[in-house]
Design a protein around this motif. Structure first.
Motif, PDB file in Angstrom:
ATOM      1  N   ALA A   4     -27.313  -6.785  24.654  1.00  0.00           N
ATOM      2  CA  ALA A   4     -27.321  -8.217  24.343  1.00  0.00           C
ATOM      3  C   ALA A   4     -27.100  -9.054  25.594  1.00  0.00           C
ATOM      4  O   ALA A   4     -27.767 -10.076  25.809  1.00  0.00           O
ATOM      5  CB  ALA A   4     -26.260  -8.532  23.288  1.00  0.00           C
ATOM      6  N   GLY A   5     -26.154  -8.637  26.433  1.00  0.00           N
ATOM      7  CA  GLY A   5     -25.919  -9.359  27.677  1.00  0.00           C
ATOM      8  C   GLY A   5     -27.100  -9.271  28.619  1.00  0.00           C
ATOM      9  O   GLY A   5     -27.473 -10.257  29.272  1.00  0.00           O
ATOM     10  N   LEU A   6     -27.712  -8.092  28.710  1.00  0.00           N
ATOM     11  CA  LEU A   6     -28.887  -7.901  29.547  1.00  0.00           C
ATOM     12  C   LEU A   6     -30.015  -8.834  29.128  1.00  0.00           C
ATOM     13  O   LEU A   6     -30.625  -9.517  29.967  1.00  0.00           O
ATOM     14  CB  LEU A   6     -29.330  -6.439  29.456  1.00  0.00           C
ATOM     15  N   LEU A   7     -30.301  -8.890  27.822  1.00  0.00           N
ATOM     16  CA  LEU A   7     -31.391  -9.740  27.343  1.00  0.00           C
ATOM     17  C   LEU A   7     -31.091 -11.223  27.561  1.00  0.00           C
ATOM     18  O   LEU A   7     -31.977 -11.998  27.927  1.00  0.00           O
ATOM     19  CB  LEU A   7     -31.644  -9.467  25.860  1.00  0.00           C
ATOM     20  N   ALA A   8     -29.839 -11.625  27.341  1.00  0.00           N
ATOM     21  CA  ALA A   8     -29.479 -13.028  27.556  1.00  0.00           C
ATOM     22  C   ALA A   8     -29.706 -13.424  29.015  1.00  0.00           C
ATOM     23  O   ALA A   8     -30.253 -14.493  29.308  1.00  0.00           O
ATOM     24  CB  ALA A   8     -28.025 -13.262  27.153  1.00  0.00           C
TER      25      ALA A   8
END
Length: 479
Positions: A282-286
């Protein structure tokens, strides 16, 4: 005068005999352990961040606030927007530290966490060092400071987090599965009922249950136990979680209701998804979308894919007799799919490095044409170690696994996410170009690669492998 000298020499003789009795290799090994510990201390100073038990101060302040008659989840740490984010059972477990000064609580947690890490490493490395003929104390003495120098461990200790303690609870169940697999050994003749129960491994699953009650993400291990039909351990884990939860409701029902009806869904209590230390998918995609929020549908699609991949590979690893790699894959998968996985949550890279290093050694042994053998190092249960015939370039066999282990270790020691830390809306995550974006997401990328490509070692872990070998006739010479 000569008589006086003679008496002095006679008094010193026992000391000389003791000195001669000390193995010089032991002294050298102790010196190596001390040197590694010092190097780890220097690495923490060079690559770590200033630590002041920041999270422990929040936990400590919350339980002091709670013990004073206030509502646990109403607490907000001074000069922050952060409060207590764990389930109420975790608050009950932490409540006794309200009697201690915050610094004392932080150091006590650090010592307990290092001790737990050392015990876990001893359990994980024991089958390997027995096979290789290395002293266990020496190997653990080197491995422990090396692990402490890594990003997840040093952040856990420096912030006063509980990740290493939860890691130990889960890995205790791996040990329980090992002991259950070797039923019928001399441990079954232990004198006390408690010792017989302990060595029986009947309690396997309780650690996962307790960890799930403290923090929800270990529940993925219950799903793994069910998928692999380890029903007794799964029932034990579920029963432990339910029992602890019911006890929590009986004691602090109001906090339980508040947590699951409100606090659990308040994502702002832990921070924005794009924050650099959030190294989950989730952090990577954000960050890739240069957005404070994660693109929901895209995250869900990839999270389901990673969940299926991680659990299927874990089940395959267990079926081939490598329970350690199976547990490691489940832990890594939980890190990847969780909406928030701070860098101190990523403790599962520690057993991943052990698996990669052992795979390198095993493959190199196989390339030398060593004959197949039946190993009993891990728990006394026979397990077939299939070794391949000699090849032309034995020095290169296992090299990619060794490089992967060393590279993964260096990545998590250096932790290149921090020099490229950015925070929206002030600074774009592409401020330092493509290289900066890769570095800021490097830990998350490594987790995804590990879930997809971490090798397992057939026959390395005997948990529930003995029965498979017996059914195949490999232990009795039949097929």
């Amino acid at each position: 005068m000569p008589a006086t000298v003679g008496r002095r020499l006679n008094r010193l003789a026992p000391v000389h005999r003791v000195t001669r009795g000390i193995d010089r290799r032991t002294v050298v090994r102790a010196g190596i352990v001390a040197a590694v510990a010092y190097a780890a201390w220097l690495a923490i100073g060079a690559f770590g961040r200033p630590y002041n038990f920041f999270d422990m101060k929040i936990y400590h302040g919350a339980v002091v606030w709670w013990a004073s008659g206030n509502e646990l989840y109403d607490f907000i740490a001074p000069s922050t927007t952060l409060g207590f984010t764990y389930p109420p059972f975790a608050g009950l477990v932490m409540l006794p530290m309200s009697w201690l000064p915050v610094e004392a609580a932080g150091w006590l947690n650090a010592l307990a966490s290092i001790g737990a890490l050392a015990v876990v490493l001893a359990a994980l490395l024991r089958p390997i060092v027995d096979r290789l003929g290395w002293p266990l104390w020496f190997t653990v003495g080197i491995a422990t400071p090396m692990a402490v120098a890594m990003e997840p461990a040093r952040e856990t200790l420096g912030y006063g987090q509980v990740n290493l303690l939860l890691f130990a609870l889960i890995m205790a169940d791996l040990v329980g599965l090992r002991w259950r697999a070797r039923r019928g050994t001399h441990h079954d003749t232990a004198d006390s009922a408690l010792a017989r129960f302990l060595y029986s491994g009947a309690w396997a699953g309780a650690g996962i249950g307790l960890a799930t009650a403290v923090k929800l993400t270990p529940a993925l291990f219950i799903g793994y136990l069910m998928i692999t039909r380890q029903w007794r351990a799964a029932v034990t884990a579920i029963g432990t979680t339910v029992g602890v939860t019911l006890g929590t409701i009986a004691l602090v029902g109001t906090e339980f209701q508040t947590y699951f009806s409100s606090v659990l869904w308040q994502t702002e209590r832990v921070g924005a998804a794009d924050m650099t230390p959030n190294q989950s998918l989730a952090g990577l995609l954000a960050r890739l979308y240069d957005s404070i929020e994660t693109p929901g549908l895209l995250w869900l699609a990839f999270a389901v894919l990673m969940l299926a991949l991680g659990l299927s590979r874990a089940a395959a690893a267990r079926a081939d007799g490598d329970e350690l790699t199976a547990f490691t894959l489940v832990g890594l998968t939980a890190n990847v799919i969780s909406p928030i996985s701070w860098s101190h949550h990523l403790v599962w890279v520690i057993p991943a490095i052990i698996v990669l290093a052992d795979a390198a050694v095993r493959r190199r042994d196989a390339s030398r044409g060593l004959p197949p053998r039946v190993t009993t190092a891990a728990g006394g249960v026979p397990g077939v170690t299939a070794l391949r015939p000699p090849i032309w370039y034995p020095a290169l066999t296992g090299l990619r696994h060794a490089i992967a282990a060393i590279g993964l270790y260096l990545l998590f020691v250096i932790s290149p996410i921090w020099p490229y830390e950015h925070q929206l809306p002030e600074v774009s995550h592409y401020q330092d170009g493509l290289f900066g974006a890769l570095m800021e997401n490097s830990l998350a990328i490594s987790l995804i690669v590990l879930v997809a490509a971490l090798p397992w070692r057939p026959g390395a872990e005997p948990a529930f492998y003995h029965d498979r070998l017996a059914r195949a006739g490999l232990l009795t010479g039949r097929r």
